[in-house]
Design an enzyme around this catalytic site. Structure first.
Site, PDB file in Angstrom:
ATOM      1  N   HIS A   1       0.946  -1.193  -0.041  1.00  0.00           N
ATOM      2  CA  HIS A   1      -0.159  -0.057  -0.017  1.00  0.00           C
ATOM      3  C   HIS A   1       0.938   1.162  -0.084  1.00  0.00           C
ATOM      4  CE1 HIS A   1      -3.227  -2.878   0.955  1.00  0.00           C
ATOM      5  NE2 HIS A   1      -2.346  -3.234   1.741  1.00  0.00           N
TER       6      HIS A   1
ATOM      7  N   ALA B   1      11.721 -21.622   7.459  1.00  0.00           N
ATOM      8  CA  ALA B   1      10.318 -21.411   8.393  1.00  0.00           C
ATOM      9  C   ALA B   1      10.240 -19.902   8.671  1.00  0.00           C
ATOM     10  CB  ALA B   1      10.420 -22.051   9.830  1.00  0.00           C
TER      11      ALA B   1
ATOM     12  N   ALA C   1      15.934 -19.304   7.887  1.00  0.00           N
ATOM     13  CA  ALA C   1      14.641 -19.196   8.612  1.00  0.00           C
ATOM     14  C   ALA C   1      14.637 -17.652   9.296  1.00  0.00           C
ATOM     15  CB  ALA C   1      14.902 -19.989   9.752  1.00  0.00           C
TER      16      ALA C   1
END
Ligand SMILES: CC(C)(COP(=O)(O)OP(=O)(O)OC[C@H]1O[C@@H](n2cnc3c(N)ncnc32)[C@H](O)[C@@H]1OP(=O)(O)O)[C@@H](O)C(=O)NCCC(=O)NCCS
Length: 118
Positions: free
Chosen positions: A32, A56, A74
């Protein structure tokens, strides 16, 4: 693909073959405006190359392309394109290791309309 992944796909998400996606991965193809008076939507696709391993708890932002064989460590926030055969990590993600280039055969062809950029 592991649990609790969120794919916000209005901008388009393109995933290659043999891709691993760790839990809590967020693919965000929308931004945005920073101006609070005008929070318009801006879309761009995310492309993930063949043999990519996404660890992850990773966020990948709009317009990012991840090259073949890359590993995303990760917890990374990936805001820029990731070169093939690299390991990237951190916030924002940076290259932490170069991988040897492997000649891997892609088992299945990309379906029509889902060709990758690289
Ligand atoms: C990236 C990863 C694969 C290790 O790769 P590696 O090449 O063996 O990396 P090393 O452990 O040798 O570390 C190399 C450097 O990267 C850094 N690093 C390792 N993991 C990192 C991470 N997640 N974020 C930021 N930096 C990281 C290390 O601190 C080290 O930095 P230094 O050179 O300044 O000491 C592993 O840390 C990782 O993130 N695995 C994902 C695990 C996961 O999410 N599993 C869920 C199943 S999908």
């Amino acid at each position: 693909m592991n649990d609790c992944c969120h794919f916000q796909d209005q901008g388009g998400i393109f995933i290659g073959d043999n891709v691993l996606i760790g839990h809590n991965t967020v693919l965000a193809t929308i931004d945005h405006d920073l101006d609070p008076q005008s929070r318009q939507n801006h879309y761009a696709p995310i492309h993930i190359g063949n043999n990519v391993w996404i660890g992850a708890s990773i966020v990948i932002t709009k317009g990012v392309s991840i090259g073949e064989n890359a590993v995303i460590a990760a917890g990374a926030v990936v805001t820029k394109d990731v070169p093939a055969n690299t390991v990237v990590g951190g916030v924002p993600a940076k290259i932490i290791r170069q991988l040897p280039v492997l000649q891997m055969e892609v088992v299945s062809p990309q379906p029509e309309g889902r060709r990758l950029l690289y």
